[in-house]
Enzyme design. Structure first.
Site, PDB file in Angstrom:
ATOM      1  N   TYR A 144       0.109  21.810  38.710  1.00 44.99           N
ATOM      2  CA  TYR A 144      -1.156  22.453  39.094  1.00 44.99           C
ATOM      3  C   TYR A 144      -0.834  23.788  39.746  1.00 44.99           C
ATOM      4  O   TYR A 144       0.044  23.877  40.597  1.00 44.99           O
ATOM      5  CB  TYR A 144      -1.919  21.560  40.085  1.00 44.99           C
ATOM      6  CG  TYR A 144      -3.220  22.147  40.569  1.00 44.99           C
ATOM      7  CD1 TYR A 144      -4.304  22.314  39.709  1.00 44.99           C
ATOM      8  CD2 TYR A 144      -3.380  22.549  41.899  1.00 44.99           C
ATOM      9  CE1 TYR A 144      -5.508  22.849  40.159  1.00 44.99           C
ATOM     10  CE2 TYR A 144      -4.585  23.078  42.362  1.00 44.99           C
ATOM     11  CZ  TYR A 144      -5.646  23.223  41.490  1.00 44.99           C
ATOM     12  OH  TYR A 144      -6.822  23.759  41.938  1.00 44.99           O
ATOM     13  N   ASP A 239       6.266  28.039  41.624  1.00 45.58           N
ATOM     14  CA  ASP A 239       5.070  27.832  42.423  1.00 45.58           C
ATOM     15  C   ASP A 239       5.445  26.895  43.560  1.00 45.58           C
ATOM     16  O   ASP A 239       5.534  25.675  43.395  1.00 45.58           O
ATOM     17  CB  ASP A 239       3.949  27.240  41.557  1.00 45.58           C
ATOM     18  CG  ASP A 239       2.671  27.026  42.365  1.00 45.58           C
ATOM     19  OD1 ASP A 239       2.703  27.246  43.596  1.00 45.58           O
ATOM     20  OD2 ASP A 239       1.650  26.643  41.761  1.00 45.58           O
ATOM     21  N   LYS A 267      -0.620  26.822  51.589  1.00 44.09           N
ATOM     22  CA  LYS A 267      -0.486  25.651  52.456  1.00 44.09           C
ATOM     23  C   LYS A 267       0.285  25.962  53.761  1.00 44.09           C
ATOM     24  O   LYS A 267      -0.262  26.632  54.614  1.00 44.09           O
ATOM     25  CB  LYS A 267       0.094  24.477  51.666  1.00 44.09           C
ATOM     26  CG  LYS A 267      -0.834  24.190  50.462  1.00 44.09           C
ATOM     27  CD  LYS A 267      -0.677  22.907  49.738  1.00 44.09           C
ATOM     28  CE  LYS A 267      -1.869  22.693  48.813  1.00 44.09           C
ATOM     29  NZ  LYS A 267      -1.603  22.737  47.402  1.00 44.09           N
TER      30      LYS A 267
HETATM   31  C1  LIG Z   1      -2.456  23.538  46.292  1.00 48.94           C
HETATM   32  C2  LIG Z   1      -1.725  24.188  45.208  1.00 48.94           C
HETATM   33  C3  LIG Z   1      -2.193  25.367  44.578  1.00 48.94           C
HETATM   34  C4  LIG Z   1      -3.537  25.944  44.873  1.00 48.94           C
HETATM   35  O1  LIG Z   1      -3.665  26.395  46.182  1.00 48.94           O
HETATM   36  P1  LIG Z   1      -5.139  26.597  46.789  1.00 48.94           P
HETATM   37  O2  LIG Z   1      -4.873  27.147  48.153  1.00 48.94           O
HETATM   38  O3  LIG Z   1      -5.774  25.246  46.788  1.00 48.94           O
HETATM   39  O4  LIG Z   1      -5.850  27.549  45.921  1.00 48.94           O
HETATM   40  C5  LIG Z   1      -1.372  25.982  43.658  1.00 48.94           C
HETATM   41  N1  LIG Z   1      -0.169  25.484  43.337  1.00 48.94           N
HETATM   42  C6  LIG Z   1       0.300  24.353  43.900  1.00 48.94           C
HETATM   43  C7  LIG Z   1       1.656  23.865  43.533  1.00 48.94           C
HETATM   44  C8  LIG Z   1      -0.462  23.655  44.828  1.00 48.94           C
HETATM   45  O5  LIG Z   1       0.015  22.518  45.345  1.00 48.94           O
END
Ligand SMILES: *Cc1c(COP(=O)(O)O)cnc(C)c1O
Length: 429
Positions: A144, A239, A267
């Protein structure tokens, strides 16, 4: 445990907010039932609108490495608040923030702050495309990267693996430049690169998958991706929105010793406030406006309150790198206790863990990619979730999310969690 306050708040919320929530997974749809309305958090504990107390293993979906409302972040926020909330002009805190990120994550030479993980990943893809002057990119099934159109693509059927939109509102035009490969399967990547020679701008991956449950990449797989990207002039994007500052102070790239060209953060980097960032090699970053031609902007980017919380969190990490050893010890203990429970119950469910992020899958298969993750019995997970909840343990309301341990989780809390798990497993199996 009585949840009637949350129930009536949920009914009220649904009148004005779609589905009563501002982000879909919070709605408890995959486990059914009513989401808890949270009143406050402190350390590893959290209280709902009825005053029920929970040991929290979601930690706001990752940010709370130090638990809820740690005094040092609260203090940093209070100090910043004295001076105002936003200027839309550069501040000293942004320099501090950028320095901390580059020190903690050596592959990152320059940084751009944004306001969410989604913004970070979508901007990183644009930058990779602008820098390489190529259009397509490869992502992996089960990873994701936020909700930008061109990430909401799933693998199509057949070997050609043209992506197809997995949400209405995402156009076929968007889908056609997103190629979807299988996680931990380098041949699926070679095939896409071969079939799209000189058209691929980037490969984006969660080096520790955290959005199909927890599924770590195999080291040889990441090594092969690194080599392929070097040979084919493809920008490798890690990511690390979830794994960054979570699995080690330098993120998954420190754990594996394999470095990305661009890295995205979110995060933990915001210390609990809405923050994201992307950064990497100077040469690539210099393609970004105002130095280069690739546009990216944000009215509230580098916001002073967000920077204060983020700087406090990253400074704590920099000055106390031993927290990761302590988290590892605690997390391993809980994993062992869970393994003991499973043994007593006579089940060989898969448990994946990297540092303080882990996942118990209700499947006896070895989980190494999306296909194996979805062999999990989600109905059983839902029963497990509710069994744990009524025993005061707050887990993610979905099988395919991570469980996080913070520095605030005490030994006693972990022991209580293991007992609750044994009782729950006995009850549901
Ligand atoms: C949470 C997450 C996102 C998206 O971040 P948001 O702050 O919710 O937009 C993207 N990549 C990874 C790996 C994530 O865990």
């Amino acid at each position: 445990m009585i949840f009637d306050e949350s129930k009536s708040l949920f009914e009220e919320a649904k009148k004005y907010i779609l589905g009563g929530v501002n982000s879909p997974v919070r709605a408890f749809k995959s486990v059914s039932g009513t989401p808890l309305f949270i009143e406050k958090g402190n350390g590893a504990l959290m209280w709902d609108a009825n005053g029920n107390e929970f040991i929290d293993y979601i930690g706001s979906w990752g940010p709370h490495l130090f638990g809820h409302n740690p005094p040092f972040i609260k203090k940093a926020l209070e100090e910043a608040l004295e001076n105002g909330t936003s200027f839309g002009a550069p501040t000293k805190a942004e320099i501090e923030m950028a320095k901390l990120v580059t020190e903690l994550v050596p592959s990152v030479e320059m940084v751009r702050m944004v306001n969410s993980g989604t913004e970070a990943t979508m901007s990183a893809i644009r930058l990779a495309r602008g820098y390489t002057r190529k259009s397509k990119f490869i992502k992996f099934e089960g990873c994701y990267h936020g909700h930008a159109d061109y990430f909401l693509i799933k693998a199509g059927s057949g070997a050609l693996t043209l992506g197809v939109p997995n949400s209405p509102g995402v156009t076929k035009g968007n889908a056609k430049d997103t190629l979807v490969a299988r996680y931990n399967d380098i041949d699926s990547v070679y095939e896409l690169v071969e079939n799209n020679k000189d058209e691929i701008a980037a490969i984006i991956i969660e080096p520790v998958g955290g959005n199909m449950g927890v599924v770590p990449a195999e080291k040889e797989f990441l090594q092969a991706l690194r080599k392929l990207c070097d040979e084919e002039n493809i920008v490798l994007i890690f990511d690390e929105v979830m794994s960054g500052f979570r699995v080690a102070k330098g993120g998954a790239q420190e754990v594996y010793g394999i470095y990305a060209d661009l890295t995205t953060f979110g995060k933990i980097i915001g210390g609990g406030l809405p923050v994201g960032a992307f950064g990497g090699k100077r040469e690539i970053m210099e393609a970004l406006a105002p130095v280069g031609p690739v546009y990216q902007a944000g009215t509230l980017s580098g916001n002073p309150l967000a920077m204060a919380a983020g700087v406090a969190a990253l400074t704590k990490i920099k000055n106390n790198p031993e927290i990761y050893d302590k988290l590892e010890i605690k997390s391993a203990k809980l994993e062992d206790a869970f393994a003991e429970n499973l043994k007593k119950i006579g089940k060989r469910f898969a448990v994946n863990r990297v540092g303080s992020m882990s996942c118990l899958f209700f499947t006896e298969e070895n989980v190494k990619d999306f296909d194996s993750a979805v062999t999990s019995d989600t109905g059983l997970y839902a029963a497990y979730f509710h069994g744990m909840l009524k025993r005061g343990i707050y887990l993610a309301p979905s099988q395919f999310e991570a469980m996080f341990i913070s520095t605030a989780h005490s030994e006693e809390m972990l022991e209580r969690t293991a007992v609750a798990q044994y009782e729950t497993l006995r009850e549901i199996l």
